[in-house]
Design a protein around this motif. Sequence first.
Motif, PDB file in Angstrom:
ATOM      1  N   PRO A 123      -4.705  -0.635  -7.111  1.00 41.80           N
ATOM      2  CA  PRO A 123      -3.551  -0.210  -6.304  1.00 41.80           C
ATOM      3  C   PRO A 123      -2.254  -0.897  -6.692  1.00 41.80           C
ATOM      4  O   PRO A 123      -1.192  -0.264  -6.710  1.00 41.80           O
ATOM      5  CB  PRO A 123      -3.964  -0.582  -4.874  1.00 41.80           C
ATOM      6  CG  PRO A 123      -5.465  -0.560  -4.905  1.00 41.80           C
ATOM      7  CD  PRO A 123      -5.838  -1.072  -6.266  1.00 41.80           C
ATOM      8  N   GLU A 127       1.178   0.994  -7.817  1.00 39.02           N
ATOM      9  CA  GLU A 127       2.442   0.814  -7.108  1.00 39.02           C
ATOM     10  C   GLU A 127       3.577   0.465  -8.070  1.00 39.02           C
ATOM     11  O   GLU A 127       4.729   0.862  -7.843  1.00 39.02           O
ATOM     12  CB  GLU A 127       2.276  -0.257  -6.028  1.00 39.02           C
ATOM     13  CG  GLU A 127       1.476   0.243  -4.835  1.00 39.02           C
ATOM     14  CD  GLU A 127       0.978  -0.869  -3.935  1.00 39.02           C
ATOM     15  OE1 GLU A 127       0.597  -0.567  -2.789  1.00 39.02           O
ATOM     16  OE2 GLU A 127       0.949  -2.051  -4.376  1.00 39.02           O
ATOM     17  N   ASP A 159      -7.902   6.488  -1.577  1.00 41.14           N
ATOM     18  CA  ASP A 159      -7.241   5.187  -1.692  1.00 41.14           C
ATOM     19  C   ASP A 159      -5.894   5.312  -2.402  1.00 41.14           C
ATOM     20  O   ASP A 159      -4.915   4.652  -2.033  1.00 41.14           O
ATOM     21  CB  ASP A 159      -8.134   4.208  -2.468  1.00 41.14           C
ATOM     22  CG  ASP A 159      -9.340   3.763  -1.645  1.00 41.14           C
ATOM     23  OD1 ASP A 159      -9.318   3.962  -0.419  1.00 41.14           O
ATOM     24  OD2 ASP A 159     -10.305   3.234  -2.244  1.00 41.14           O
ATOM     25  N   ALA A 160      -5.824   6.164  -3.416  1.00 43.17           N
ATOM     26  CA  ALA A 160      -4.550   6.371  -4.115  1.00 43.17           C
ATOM     27  C   ALA A 160      -3.548   7.066  -3.206  1.00 43.17           C
ATOM     28  O   ALA A 160      -2.361   6.720  -3.183  1.00 43.17           O
ATOM     29  CB  ALA A 160      -4.773   7.187  -5.388  1.00 43.17           C
ATOM     30  N   LYS A 162      -3.127   6.838  -0.120  1.00 42.24           N
ATOM     31  CA  LYS A 162      -2.608   5.959   0.922  1.00 42.24           C
ATOM     32  C   LYS A 162      -1.372   5.173   0.462  1.00 42.24           C
ATOM     33  O   LYS A 162      -0.656   4.617   1.297  1.00 42.24           O
ATOM     34  CB  LYS A 162      -3.686   4.963   1.359  1.00 42.24           C
ATOM     35  CG  LYS A 162      -4.872   5.579   2.074  1.00 42.24           C
ATOM     36  CD  LYS A 162      -5.913   4.505   2.386  1.00 42.24           C
ATOM     37  CE  LYS A 162      -7.144   5.088   3.042  1.00 42.24           C
ATOM     38  NZ  LYS A 162      -8.182   4.038   3.288  1.00 42.24           N
ATOM     39  N   LEU A 163      -1.149   5.122  -0.835  1.00 38.27           N
ATOM     40  CA  LEU A 163      -0.079   4.273  -1.361  1.00 38.27           C
ATOM     41  C   LEU A 163       1.310   4.828  -1.093  1.00 38.27           C
ATOM     42  O   LEU A 163       2.289   4.079  -1.089  1.00 38.27           O
ATOM     43  CB  LEU A 163      -0.264   4.073  -2.872  1.00 38.27           C
ATOM     44  CG  LEU A 163      -1.571   3.405  -3.303  1.00 38.27           C
ATOM     45  CD1 LEU A 163      -1.642   3.320  -4.821  1.00 38.27           C
ATOM     46  CD2 LEU A 163      -1.699   2.025  -2.680  1.00 38.27           C
ATOM     47  N   VAL A 266       8.562   3.167  -2.218  1.00 37.36           N
ATOM     48  CA  VAL A 266       7.105   3.045  -2.278  1.00 37.36           C
ATOM     49  C   VAL A 266       6.577   2.248  -1.082  1.00 37.36           C
ATOM     50  O   VAL A 266       5.515   2.562  -0.535  1.00 37.36           O
ATOM     51  CB  VAL A 266       6.679   2.375  -3.599  1.00 37.36           C
ATOM     52  CG1 VAL A 266       5.184   2.073  -3.606  1.00 37.36           C
ATOM     53  CG2 VAL A 266       7.025   3.276  -4.773  1.00 37.36           C
ATOM     54  N   PHE A 267       7.330   1.229  -0.682  1.00 37.71           N
ATOM     55  CA  PHE A 267       6.929   0.393   0.446  1.00 37.71           C
ATOM     56  C   PHE A 267       7.814   0.660   1.662  1.00 37.71           C
ATOM     57  O   PHE A 267       8.204  -0.268   2.372  1.00 37.71           O
ATOM     58  CB  PHE A 267       6.995  -1.082   0.057  1.00 37.71           C
ATOM     59  CG  PHE A 267       5.969  -1.502  -0.951  1.00 37.71           C
ATOM     60  CD1 PHE A 267       4.695  -1.871  -0.555  1.00 37.71           C
ATOM     61  CD2 PHE A 267       6.277  -1.521  -2.308  1.00 37.71           C
ATOM     62  CE1 PHE A 267       3.740  -2.266  -1.489  1.00 37.71           C
ATOM     63  CE2 PHE A 267       5.331  -1.908  -3.243  1.00 37.71           C
ATOM     64  CZ  PHE A 267       4.055  -2.274  -2.835  1.00 37.71           C
ATOM     65  N   ARG A 305      -1.504  -5.254   1.250  1.00 37.76           N
ATOM     66  CA  ARG A 305      -0.325  -4.458   0.888  1.00 37.76           C
ATOM     67  C   ARG A 305       0.941  -5.284   1.006  1.00 37.76           C
ATOM     68  O   ARG A 305       1.841  -5.183   0.161  1.00 37.76           O
ATOM     69  CB  ARG A 305      -0.234  -3.211   1.765  1.00 37.76           C
ATOM     70  CG  ARG A 305       0.949  -2.305   1.443  1.00 37.76           C
ATOM     71  CD  ARG A 305       0.779  -0.940   2.079  1.00 37.76           C
ATOM     72  NE  ARG A 305       1.979  -0.130   1.986  1.00 37.76           N
ATOM     73  CZ  ARG A 305       2.340   0.554   0.897  1.00 37.76           C
ATOM     74  NH1 ARG A 305       1.581   0.507  -0.180  1.00 37.76           N
ATOM     75  NH2 ARG A 305       3.438   1.281   0.890  1.00 37.76           N
ATOM     76  N   ARG A 308       1.173  -7.553  -2.013  1.00 36.60           N
ATOM     77  CA  ARG A 308       1.616  -6.847  -3.213  1.00 36.60           C
ATOM     78  C   ARG A 308       3.113  -6.566  -3.151  1.00 36.60           C
ATOM     79  O   ARG A 308       3.828  -6.681  -4.155  1.00 36.60           O
ATOM     80  CB  ARG A 308       0.841  -5.528  -3.374  1.00 36.60           C
ATOM     81  CG  ARG A 308      -0.655  -5.715  -3.584  1.00 36.60           C
ATOM     82  CD  ARG A 308      -1.311  -4.441  -4.103  1.00 36.60           C
ATOM     83  NE  ARG A 308      -1.121  -3.289  -3.253  1.00 36.60           N
ATOM     84  CZ  ARG A 308      -1.958  -2.915  -2.298  1.00 36.60           C
ATOM     85  NH1 ARG A 308      -3.056  -3.636  -2.035  1.00 36.60           N
ATOM     86  NH2 ARG A 308      -1.737  -1.825  -1.578  1.00 36.60           N
ATOM     87  N   TRP A 309       3.602  -6.212  -1.982  1.00 38.06           N
ATOM     88  CA  TRP A 309       5.040  -5.946  -1.812  1.00 38.06           C
ATOM     89  C   TRP A 309       5.865  -7.187  -2.104  1.00 38.06           C
ATOM     90  O   TRP A 309       6.853  -7.138  -2.838  1.00 38.06           O
ATOM     91  CB  TRP A 309       5.301  -5.455  -0.384  1.00 38.06           C
ATOM     92  CG  TRP A 309       6.742  -5.434   0.012  1.00 38.06           C
ATOM     93  CD1 TRP A 309       7.728  -4.652  -0.510  1.00 38.06           C
ATOM     94  CD2 TRP A 309       7.367  -6.239   1.019  1.00 38.06           C
ATOM     95  NE1 TRP A 309       8.933  -4.902   0.107  1.00 38.06           N
ATOM     96  CE2 TRP A 309       8.735  -5.876   1.054  1.00 38.06           C
ATOM     97  CE3 TRP A 309       6.902  -7.202   1.897  1.00 38.06           C
ATOM     98  CZ2 TRP A 309       9.634  -6.475   1.934  1.00 38.06           C
ATOM     99  CZ3 TRP A 309       7.797  -7.793   2.781  1.00 38.06           C
ATOM    100  CH2 TRP A 309       9.148  -7.423   2.781  1.00 38.06           C
TER     101      TRP A 309
END
Length: 350
Positions: A123, A127, A159-160, A162-163, A266-267, A305, A308-309
């Motif tokens: 993931p 991203e 899962d993809a 959800k990004l 993206v976020f 998440r 990662r952000w």
Amino acid sequence: MTSENSTLADFGWNNFFASQVELGETGVPVRVMAVHRDRLHVAGPAIDTLIQPFVETPDDEEAFATVGDWLLLDAQTARPRRLLRRRSLFKRRAAGTGRKLQLIAANVDTLFIVSSCNQDFNPARLERFLALAKEAEVTPVVVLTKADMADNAGDFVRDAGKLLPGLLVEAVDARDAESVACLTPWCARGQTVALLGSSGVGKSTLVNTLTGERLETQGIREDDAKGRHTTTGRALHRLPAGGWLMDTPGMRELQLTDVGSGLDEVFADVVSLARNCRFSDCQHETEPGCAIQAAIGSGEIEAARIKRWRKLAAEEAFNSESLAERHARARAFGKMARSAMAEKRARRGE
């Protein structure tokens, strides 16, 4: 495609590029099909040749031509006159500790972000590519290869998805033309598709199936389910549906640069939560009134998440600031050099 029957539209030419050509200008439009060490491979209706690179401002790395660019050639000498303004541009900080900017591709309409339904699915890596696509205002489509070898391909698709809300995700067997037919809507006449993904996820196999060409491919390593890297350069490949497909080397070190708005998109869920924190300078760790920590505690958002952000946002800020500082120094040096030359000419009475 360089026959007399082809048109500029077949190569991706449209009103955006046509509007940049001045009335009466005699330059010949060509598209950059591949970039070699000291030559550009360009093509257009009735032309397919190698030319020398051209830049107006050597200190400006974005002035260099890259795959997908449009150039105007001198009709008599076939030398490039100028680089046309781009609709989109993918770029990164080159691998290593330097600050050199590397151009990846220009004038792309759709980005196929290729991963696979095995251990390579990551993931955080997806991203990164999504941030690139959103910053460039290019449509992203996640393509999950090796679906035929997975017992749970649907889980990878979910899962993809959800990004990013509304993200298009397709699971395919890259070797099967019927399986990859779901990708043809993005490959129509004049459209340009780029592929990004780490080494060994099946990009070359996918290119072979989409184009009918036979690029070298390698098998999967048994120890980690990863394939072996085969693509060594970027180039445009003609698609049967009339579009163009751009393959890219596997990128093991994709450093984000100047993609702040892409990351925010993206976020968007995380950014929206951060606006509700009690303090404007909240670090989202132990501060009281942190909306993000509250969302993690309630299960509204995953802690992974947020991690990662934070990592991508810090990396992007560091790289972008470093590049800005370097460009500022280059401009200051250029100004100083021009001033010195002017003084020298003045002393000579020129």
